[in-house]
Design a protein around this motif. Structure first.
Motif, PDB file in Angstrom:
ATOM      1  N   GLU A  33      -9.134   1.952  -2.387  1.00  0.00           N
ATOM      2  CA  GLU A  33      -8.712   3.174  -1.721  1.00  0.00           C
ATOM      3  C   GLU A  33      -9.498   3.352  -0.434  1.00  0.00           C
ATOM      4  O   GLU A  33     -10.693   3.082  -0.392  1.00  0.00           O
ATOM      5  CB  GLU A  33      -8.959   4.385  -2.624  1.00  0.00           C
ATOM      6  CG  GLU A  33      -8.186   4.356  -3.916  1.00  0.00           C
ATOM      7  CD  GLU A  33      -8.446   5.582  -4.769  1.00  0.00           C
ATOM      8  OE1 GLU A  33      -8.999   6.577  -4.247  1.00  0.00           O
ATOM      9  OE2 GLU A  33      -8.098   5.539  -5.952  1.00  0.00           O
ATOM     10  N   PRO A  67      -2.043  -0.900  -4.866  1.00  0.00           N
ATOM     11  CA  PRO A  67      -1.795  -0.977  -6.306  1.00  0.00           C
ATOM     12  C   PRO A  67      -2.220  -2.305  -6.929  1.00  0.00           C
ATOM     13  O   PRO A  67      -2.397  -2.390  -8.133  1.00  0.00           O
ATOM     14  CB  PRO A  67      -0.279  -0.800  -6.408  1.00  0.00           C
ATOM     15  CG  PRO A  67       0.243  -1.291  -5.109  1.00  0.00           C
ATOM     16  CD  PRO A  67      -0.810  -0.939  -4.099  1.00  0.00           C
ATOM     17  N   THR A 120       0.840  -1.194   0.000  1.00  0.00           N
ATOM     18  CA  THR A 120       0.000   0.000   0.000  1.00  0.00           C
ATOM     19  C   THR A 120       0.878   1.248   0.000  1.00  0.00           C
ATOM     20  O   THR A 120       2.023   1.216   0.432  1.00  0.00           O
ATOM     21  CB  THR A 120      -0.922   0.022   1.226  1.00  0.00           C
ATOM     22  OG1 THR A 120      -0.130  -0.059   2.402  1.00  0.00           O
ATOM     23  CG2 THR A 120      -1.910  -1.118   1.182  1.00  0.00           C
ATOM     24  N   TYR A 121       0.320   2.352  -0.495  1.00  0.00           N
ATOM     25  CA  TYR A 121       1.036   3.623  -0.470  1.00  0.00           C
ATOM     26  C   TYR A 121       0.057   4.753  -0.180  1.00  0.00           C
ATOM     27  O   TYR A 121      -1.142   4.609  -0.309  1.00  0.00           O
ATOM     28  CB  TYR A 121       1.789   3.871  -1.781  1.00  0.00           C
ATOM     29  CG  TYR A 121       0.914   4.008  -3.009  1.00  0.00           C
ATOM     30  CD1 TYR A 121       0.473   5.256  -3.435  1.00  0.00           C
ATOM     31  CD2 TYR A 121       0.539   2.894  -3.751  1.00  0.00           C
ATOM     32  CE1 TYR A 121      -0.317   5.391  -4.565  1.00  0.00           C
ATOM     33  CE2 TYR A 121      -0.244   3.015  -4.878  1.00  0.00           C
ATOM     34  CZ  TYR A 121      -0.665   4.271  -5.282  1.00  0.00           C
ATOM     35  OH  TYR A 121      -1.444   4.400  -6.400  1.00  0.00           O
ATOM     36  N   GLU A 122       0.623   5.903   0.258  1.00  0.00           N
ATOM     37  CA  GLU A 122      -0.177   7.063   0.612  1.00  0.00           C
ATOM     38  C   GLU A 122      -0.241   8.036  -0.546  1.00  0.00           C
ATOM     39  O   GLU A 122       0.741   8.238  -1.260  1.00  0.00           O
ATOM     40  CB  GLU A 122       0.446   7.801   1.800  1.00  0.00           C
ATOM     41  CG  GLU A 122       0.075   7.252   3.140  1.00  0.00           C
ATOM     42  CD  GLU A 122       0.648   8.107   4.244  1.00  0.00           C
ATOM     43  OE1 GLU A 122      -0.148   8.697   5.004  1.00  0.00           O
ATOM     44  OE2 GLU A 122       1.880   8.174   4.346  1.00  0.00           O
ATOM     45  N   GLU A 123      -1.418   8.643  -0.726  1.00  0.00           N
ATOM     46  CA  GLU A 123      -1.570   9.743  -1.668  1.00  0.00           C
ATOM     47  C   GLU A 123      -2.487  10.759  -1.000  1.00  0.00           C
ATOM     48  O   GLU A 123      -3.705  10.582  -0.967  1.00  0.00           O
ATOM     49  CB  GLU A 123      -2.160   9.250  -2.980  1.00  0.00           C
ATOM     50  CG  GLU A 123      -2.144  10.335  -4.047  1.00  0.00           C
ATOM     51  CD  GLU A 123      -2.477   9.784  -5.413  1.00  0.00           C
ATOM     52  OE1 GLU A 123      -3.449  10.288  -5.981  1.00  0.00           O
ATOM     53  OE2 GLU A 123      -1.789   8.861  -5.872  1.00  0.00           O
ATOM     54  N   GLY A 124      -1.881  11.784  -0.427  1.00  0.00           N
ATOM     55  CA  GLY A 124      -2.639  12.762   0.354  1.00  0.00           C
ATOM     56  C   GLY A 124      -3.137  12.107   1.628  1.00  0.00           C
ATOM     57  O   GLY A 124      -2.356  11.583   2.415  1.00  0.00           O
ATOM     58  N   THR A 125      -4.460  12.125   1.835  1.00  0.00           N
ATOM     59  CA  THR A 125      -5.033  11.498   3.031  1.00  0.00           C
ATOM     60  C   THR A 125      -5.569  10.101   2.735  1.00  0.00           C
ATOM     61  O   THR A 125      -6.164   9.478   3.601  1.00  0.00           O
ATOM     62  CB  THR A 125      -6.184  12.355   3.596  1.00  0.00           C
ATOM     63  OG1 THR A 125      -7.202  12.468   2.597  1.00  0.00           O
ATOM     64  CG2 THR A 125      -5.704  13.735   4.004  1.00  0.00           C
ATOM     65  N   GLN A 126      -5.379   9.623   1.520  1.00  0.00           N
ATOM     66  CA  GLN A 126      -5.866   8.301   1.121  1.00  0.00           C
ATOM     67  C   GLN A 126      -4.736   7.279   1.124  1.00  0.00           C
ATOM     68  O   GLN A 126      -3.582   7.613   0.844  1.00  0.00           O
ATOM     69  CB  GLN A 126      -6.461   8.345  -0.295  1.00  0.00           C
ATOM     70  CG  GLN A 126      -7.655   9.236  -0.441  1.00  0.00           C
ATOM     71  CD  GLN A 126      -8.912   8.592   0.114  1.00  0.00           C
ATOM     72  OE1 GLN A 126      -8.890   7.549   0.743  1.00  0.00           O
ATOM     73  NE2 GLN A 126     -10.038   9.235  -0.119  1.00  0.00           N
ATOM     74  N   LEU A 127      -5.073   6.045   1.429  1.00  0.00           N
ATOM     75  CA  LEU A 127      -4.169   4.915   1.256  1.00  0.00           C
ATOM     76  C   LEU A 127      -4.679   4.140   0.045  1.00  0.00           C
ATOM     77  O   LEU A 127      -5.888   3.971  -0.121  1.00  0.00           O
ATOM     78  CB  LEU A 127      -4.158   4.021   2.495  1.00  0.00           C
ATOM     79  CG  LEU A 127      -3.562   4.650   3.757  1.00  0.00           C
ATOM     80  CD1 LEU A 127      -3.764   3.728   4.952  1.00  0.00           C
ATOM     81  CD2 LEU A 127      -2.096   4.945   3.567  1.00  0.00           C
ATOM     82  N   ILE A 128      -3.766   3.659  -0.793  1.00  0.00           N
ATOM     83  CA  ILE A 128      -4.139   2.996  -2.039  1.00  0.00           C
ATOM     84  C   ILE A 128      -3.394   1.677  -2.159  1.00  0.00           C
ATOM     85  O   ILE A 128      -2.208   1.588  -1.845  1.00  0.00           O
ATOM     86  CB  ILE A 128      -3.822   3.893  -3.252  1.00  0.00           C
ATOM     87  CG1 ILE A 128      -4.568   5.224  -3.122  1.00  0.00           C
ATOM     88  CG2 ILE A 128      -4.180   3.198  -4.556  1.00  0.00           C
ATOM     89  CD1 ILE A 128      -4.177   6.260  -4.127  1.00  0.00           C
TER      90      ILE A 128
END
Length: 114
Positions: A30, A25, A15-23
């Protein structure tokens, strides 16, 4: 470096962070990084039959309406018993095997728990 939680859908560790979301791949799921109970599995979906009884894997159900089979001249008649159902996600809630017809998917609105 902070450790991010695994995906709650597919349990992927990537998983990775993008802003306040975790995604995730791998599955594309999300979710909010601020959500309480982070990484907790979602509630199980409750599938009910035509009269409101809760269905579970392995139940036996009875068909409550004649069902035409797409691409065939076969019909599943009213009163046909279907044993050992499996509940699934998607448009057709039930995977089953009907004697004389074979494997198929049914919608829970056309069956009644036997």
């Amino acid at each position: 470096m902070t450790t991010l939680p695994a995906c709650s859908k597919c349990q992927s560790a990537y998983t990775y962070e993008e802003g306040t979301q975790l995604i995730c791949p791998e599955c594309g799921y999300e979710w909010s990084a601020d959500a309480p109970g982070l990484g907790a599995p979602e509630e199980a979906r409750v599938i009910k039959d035509a009269v409101g009884n809760v269905l579970q894997d392995g139940d036996t159900v009875t068909v409550v309406k004649d069902l035409k089979i797409k691409g065939s001249s076969l019909v599943v008649k009213v009163g046909t018993k279907v044993k050992n159902i499996r509940l699934t996600d998607g448009d057709h809630d039930i995977d089953c095997k009907i004697d004389g017809i074979g494997a198929m998917g049914l919608k829970s609105e056309f069956v009644r728990k036997a």
